[in-house]
Design a protein around this motif. Sequence first.
Motif, PDB file in Angstrom:
ATOM      1  N   VAL A 105      -2.239  21.251  35.123  1.00  0.00           N
ATOM      2  CA  VAL A 105      -1.136  21.032  36.057  1.00  0.00           C
ATOM      3  C   VAL A 105      -0.995  22.254  36.971  1.00  0.00           C
ATOM      4  O   VAL A 105      -0.918  23.394  36.501  1.00  0.00           O
ATOM      5  CB  VAL A 105       0.182  20.774  35.293  1.00  0.00           C
ATOM      6  N   TYR A 106      -0.991  21.983  38.283  1.00  0.00           N
ATOM      7  CA  TYR A 106      -0.896  23.064  39.263  1.00  0.00           C
ATOM      8  C   TYR A 106       0.304  22.824  40.177  1.00  0.00           C
ATOM      9  O   TYR A 106       0.636  21.679  40.487  1.00  0.00           O
ATOM     10  CB  TYR A 106      -2.170  23.129  40.108  1.00  0.00           C
ATOM     11  N   ALA A 107       0.915  23.910  40.605  1.00  0.00           N
ATOM     12  CA  ALA A 107       2.014  23.820  41.562  1.00  0.00           C
ATOM     13  C   ALA A 107       1.607  24.507  42.855  1.00  0.00           C
ATOM     14  O   ALA A 107       0.951  25.551  42.828  1.00  0.00           O
ATOM     15  CB  ALA A 107       3.269  24.486  41.001  1.00  0.00           C
ATOM     16  N   THR A 108       1.994  23.911  43.991  1.00  0.00           N
ATOM     17  CA  THR A 108       1.801  24.614  45.263  1.00  0.00           C
ATOM     18  C   THR A 108       2.831  25.736  45.321  1.00  0.00           C
ATOM     19  O   THR A 108       3.976  25.575  44.895  1.00  0.00           O
ATOM     20  CB  THR A 108       2.008  23.671  46.455  1.00  0.00           C
ATOM     21  N   SER A 109       2.407  26.863  45.842  1.00  0.00           N
ATOM     22  CA  SER A 109       3.272  28.040  45.805  1.00  0.00           C
ATOM     23  C   SER A 109       2.738  29.092  46.754  1.00  0.00           C
ATOM     24  O   SER A 109       1.547  29.118  47.076  1.00  0.00           O
ATOM     25  CB  SER A 109       3.299  28.579  44.374  1.00  0.00           C
ATOM     26  N   GLY A 124     -12.094  17.956  37.551  1.00  0.00           N
ATOM     27  CA  GLY A 124     -11.633  17.635  36.202  1.00  0.00           C
ATOM     28  C   GLY A 124     -10.216  17.091  36.250  1.00  0.00           C
ATOM     29  O   GLY A 124      -9.597  17.057  37.319  1.00  0.00           O
ATOM     30  N   PRO A 125      -9.680  16.630  35.095  1.00  0.00           N
ATOM     31  CA  PRO A 125      -8.324  16.056  35.062  1.00  0.00           C
ATOM     32  C   PRO A 125      -7.297  17.036  35.629  1.00  0.00           C
ATOM     33  O   PRO A 125      -7.160  18.146  35.117  1.00  0.00           O
ATOM     34  CB  PRO A 125      -8.086  15.802  33.575  1.00  0.00           C
ATOM     35  N   ALA A 126      -6.605  16.637  36.677  1.00  0.00           N
ATOM     36  CA  ALA A 126      -5.713  17.561  37.377  1.00  0.00           C
ATOM     37  C   ALA A 126      -4.510  16.852  37.978  1.00  0.00           C
ATOM     38  O   ALA A 126      -4.622  15.727  38.467  1.00  0.00           O
ATOM     39  CB  ALA A 126      -6.469  18.290  38.488  1.00  0.00           C
ATOM     40  N   ALA A 127      -3.376  17.541  37.894  1.00  0.00           N
ATOM     41  CA  ALA A 127      -2.136  17.091  38.553  1.00  0.00           C
ATOM     42  C   ALA A 127      -1.639  18.210  39.439  1.00  0.00           C
ATOM     43  O   ALA A 127      -1.640  19.368  39.022  1.00  0.00           O
ATOM     44  CB  ALA A 127      -1.082  16.751  37.503  1.00  0.00           C
ATOM     45  N   ILE A 128      -1.244  17.875  40.672  1.00  0.00           N
ATOM     46  CA  ILE A 128      -0.733  18.897  41.592  1.00  0.00           C
ATOM     47  C   ILE A 128       0.709  18.553  41.942  1.00  0.00           C
ATOM     48  O   ILE A 128       1.004  17.434  42.371  1.00  0.00           O
ATOM     49  CB  ILE A 128      -1.578  18.994  42.878  1.00  0.00           C
ATOM     50  N   ILE A 129       1.595  19.511  41.741  1.00  0.00           N
ATOM     51  CA  ILE A 129       3.009  19.306  42.038  1.00  0.00           C
ATOM     52  C   ILE A 129       3.307  19.772  43.457  1.00  0.00           C
ATOM     53  O   ILE A 129       3.042  20.920  43.813  1.00  0.00           O
ATOM     54  CB  ILE A 129       3.917  20.088  41.059  1.00  0.00           C
ATOM     55  N   MET A 130       3.833  18.851  44.280  1.00  0.00           N
ATOM     56  CA  MET A 130       4.259  19.157  45.649  1.00  0.00           C
ATOM     57  C   MET A 130       5.785  19.186  45.658  1.00  0.00           C
ATOM     58  O   MET A 130       6.426  18.227  45.193  1.00  0.00           O
ATOM     59  CB  MET A 130       3.780  18.085  46.625  1.00  0.00           C
ATOM     60  N   GLY A 131       6.373  20.232  46.205  1.00  0.00           N
ATOM     61  CA  GLY A 131       7.824  20.396  46.113  1.00  0.00           C
ATOM     62  C   GLY A 131       8.582  20.027  47.368  1.00  0.00           C
ATOM     63  O   GLY A 131       8.009  19.621  48.392  1.00  0.00           O
ATOM     64  N   ASN A 132       9.887  20.195  47.281  1.00  0.00           N
ATOM     65  CA  ASN A 132      10.819  19.888  48.366  1.00  0.00           C
ATOM     66  C   ASN A 132      10.492  20.661  49.650  1.00  0.00           C
ATOM     67  O   ASN A 132      10.043  21.800  49.597  1.00  0.00           O
ATOM     68  CB  ASN A 132      12.241  20.227  47.889  1.00  0.00           C
ATOM     69  N   VAL A 137       8.612  23.898  45.101  1.00  0.00           N
ATOM     70  CA  VAL A 137       8.571  23.340  43.744  1.00  0.00           C
ATOM     71  C   VAL A 137       9.720  23.929  42.934  1.00  0.00           C
ATOM     72  O   VAL A 137       9.973  25.141  42.968  1.00  0.00           O
ATOM     73  CB  VAL A 137       7.214  23.644  43.077  1.00  0.00           C
ATOM     74  N   ASP A 138      10.408  23.069  42.184  1.00  0.00           N
ATOM     75  CA  ASP A 138      11.563  23.476  41.396  1.00  0.00           C
ATOM     76  C   ASP A 138      11.224  24.638  40.460  1.00  0.00           C
ATOM     77  O   ASP A 138      10.235  24.570  39.731  1.00  0.00           O
ATOM     78  CB  ASP A 138      12.056  22.288  40.555  1.00  0.00           C
ATOM     79  N   PRO A 139      12.074  25.674  40.442  1.00  0.00           N
ATOM     80  CA  PRO A 139      11.814  26.836  39.581  1.00  0.00           C
ATOM     81  C   PRO A 139      11.654  26.467  38.102  1.00  0.00           C
ATOM     82  O   PRO A 139      10.921  27.130  37.376  1.00  0.00           O
ATOM     83  CB  PRO A 139      13.052  27.717  39.783  1.00  0.00           C
ATOM     84  N   GLU A 140      12.305  25.392  37.659  1.00  0.00           N
ATOM     85  CA  GLU A 140      12.172  25.031  36.247  1.00  0.00           C
ATOM     86  C   GLU A 140      10.770  24.523  35.905  1.00  0.00           C
ATOM     87  O   GLU A 140      10.363  24.549  34.742  1.00  0.00           O
ATOM     88  CB  GLU A 140      13.229  23.993  35.836  1.00  0.00           C
ATOM     89  N   LEU A 141      10.016  24.079  36.934  1.00  0.00           N
ATOM     90  CA  LEU A 141       8.660  23.571  36.659  1.00  0.00           C
ATOM     91  C   LEU A 141       7.619  24.693  36.626  1.00  0.00           C
ATOM     92  O   LEU A 141       6.615  24.604  35.920  1.00  0.00           O
ATOM     93  CB  LEU A 141       8.266  22.534  37.723  1.00  0.00           C
ATOM     94  N   LEU A 142       7.859  25.752  37.409  1.00  0.00           N
ATOM     95  CA  LEU A 142       6.836  26.793  37.573  1.00  0.00           C
ATOM     96  C   LEU A 142       6.365  27.422  36.260  1.00  0.00           C
ATOM     97  O   LEU A 142       5.159  27.647  36.078  1.00  0.00           O
ATOM     98  CB  LEU A 142       7.324  27.862  38.561  1.00  0.00           C
ATOM     99  N   PRO A 143       7.265  27.716  35.312  1.00  0.00           N
ATOM    100  CA  PRO A 143       6.778  28.342  34.067  1.00  0.00           C
ATOM    101  C   PRO A 143       5.922  27.389  33.227  1.00  0.00           C
ATOM    102  O   PRO A 143       5.255  27.822  32.287  1.00  0.00           O
ATOM    103  CB  PRO A 143       8.070  28.699  33.310  1.00  0.00           C
ATOM    104  N   LEU A 144       5.923  26.108  33.564  1.00  0.00           N
ATOM    105  CA  LEU A 144       5.241  25.116  32.723  1.00  0.00           C
ATOM    106  C   LEU A 144       3.827  24.812  33.199  1.00  0.00           C
ATOM    107  O   LEU A 144       3.069  24.134  32.502  1.00  0.00           O
ATOM    108  CB  LEU A 144       6.058  23.813  32.700  1.00  0.00           C
ATOM    109  N   VAL A 145       3.449  25.292  34.382  1.00  0.00           N
ATOM    110  CA  VAL A 145       2.153  24.890  34.958  1.00  0.00           C
ATOM    111  C   VAL A 145       1.028  25.836  34.542  1.00  0.00           C
ATOM    112  O   VAL A 145       1.262  26.937  34.043  1.00  0.00           O
ATOM    113  CB  VAL A 145       2.221  24.812  36.510  1.00  0.00           C
ATOM    114  N   ASP A 146      -0.202  25.371  34.776  1.00  0.00           N
ATOM    115  CA  ASP A 146      -1.391  26.157  34.420  1.00  0.00           C
ATOM    116  C   ASP A 146      -1.816  27.100  35.547  1.00  0.00           C
ATOM    117  O   ASP A 146      -2.648  27.985  35.323  1.00  0.00           O
ATOM    118  CB  ASP A 146      -2.552  25.208  34.109  1.00  0.00           C
ATOM    119  N   GLY A 147      -1.297  26.877  36.751  1.00  0.00           N
ATOM    120  CA  GLY A 147      -1.674  27.746  37.847  1.00  0.00           C
ATOM    121  C   GLY A 147      -0.929  27.364  39.103  1.00  0.00           C
ATOM    122  O   GLY A 147      -0.382  26.257  39.212  1.00  0.00           O
TER     123      GLY A 147
END
Lengths: 203, 203
Positions: A105-109, A124-132, A137-147
């Motif tokens: 799981v990756y977040a744009t940042s 490979g298996p991947a999810a990308i989080i796009m934020g508001n 991206v919501d601060p509560e999600l950032l500590p949970l991602v892989d990069g």
Amino acid sequence: MKMDGKTMGRPRTPEREAKIRRVLSFRQHDLTLVMANIHDPHNVSAIYRSCDAFGVAKVHLFYTTTAFPHLGEKSSASARKWVESERHKTAEELMAALRAKNMRVYATSCSPSAKPVGEYDLAGPAAIIMGNEHSGVDPELLPLVDGELYIPMYGMIQSFNVSVAAALILGEASRQRLLAGKYDLPTCAPEELDANVQAWLKR
Amino acid sequence: MKMDGKTMGRPRTPEREAKIRRVLSFRQHDLTLVMANIHDPHNVSAIYRSCDAFGVAKVHLFYTTTAFPHLGEKSSASARKWVESERHKTAEELMAALRAKNMRVYATSCSPSAKPVGEYDLAGPAAIIMGNEHSGVDPELLPLVDGELYIPMYGMIQSFNVSVAAALILGEASRQRLLAGKYDLPTCAPEELDANVQAWLKR
């Protein structure tokens, strides 16, 4: 033109069935995007369109501080018909769904620890989080991602529109997946593909 | 805050001068986009923004059947301030300007002879023609180009919005240019760079 009682407005031609089967064969079940509190309906519609184009089978919706926008009936919103959506009410629920698919799981940042999108393996298996649009991206999600990842930019304006950013990230994932042969064979079982073809013929 | 009589509303700080110098150093004088009768102001603004982001120094405008749209004063239109524009009245004039820069010229197209964007060398001198939202690239331009390109798509919807397509093509060009080291050194002479920095500080 209605061909039988089961089709909904669209003819069940061999061409249409072949197209649906081809598109379903391309669907990448191990690539997804998370729309996290994206509020502008044009952006949400454009992201669905890019997901359809690059073969994302399902998107995940994380709307905790923003209402999911009304997309209207414009043709640009029609891609939503061909991309599944799964809603999540909490960060834990979202992450559990992605982890159950073994996704990284990756977040744009734009934080200093973020790396260019091209340095990540998106074949490979991947999810990308796009934020508001405004708060990212919501601060509560950032500590949970892989990069965290960003798109290298060289101009005076410091950000992309979120739907353009989503298209560029999916474009890079698609480029990697094409090279890896991931559009060559369906990523779901034959009987699942057959069932999906029949379901889509009714849409 | 006005620092002296020459700056226009923006302070002439060392940080701003350094940023302008950095952005001007990244400018790719051998990569350009041609907007050919694109009519939607949102699309035109978004294309300017992507050009700025990926370091396109100048765009070429070919408006023969459509009026160039009014872009308004929105912040999304501000990228236009940082990307030069050159207008052309005829296909011959446009092509002469591009050929004078030794550019290979490509048109977006979905004809059978078009090839995927990734198969073209976009790290070398290149111009890409983006056409009207409904009718595509003008038929009079197609016989004049060196090749036709498309973005591989795998979905039910058969086209991208033109501004998304432009961003994806520039993103591919930028990826190739980053690998080729083309953002490492300015592509213009030192005295030209200095003069441009001074000019931009007044914008």
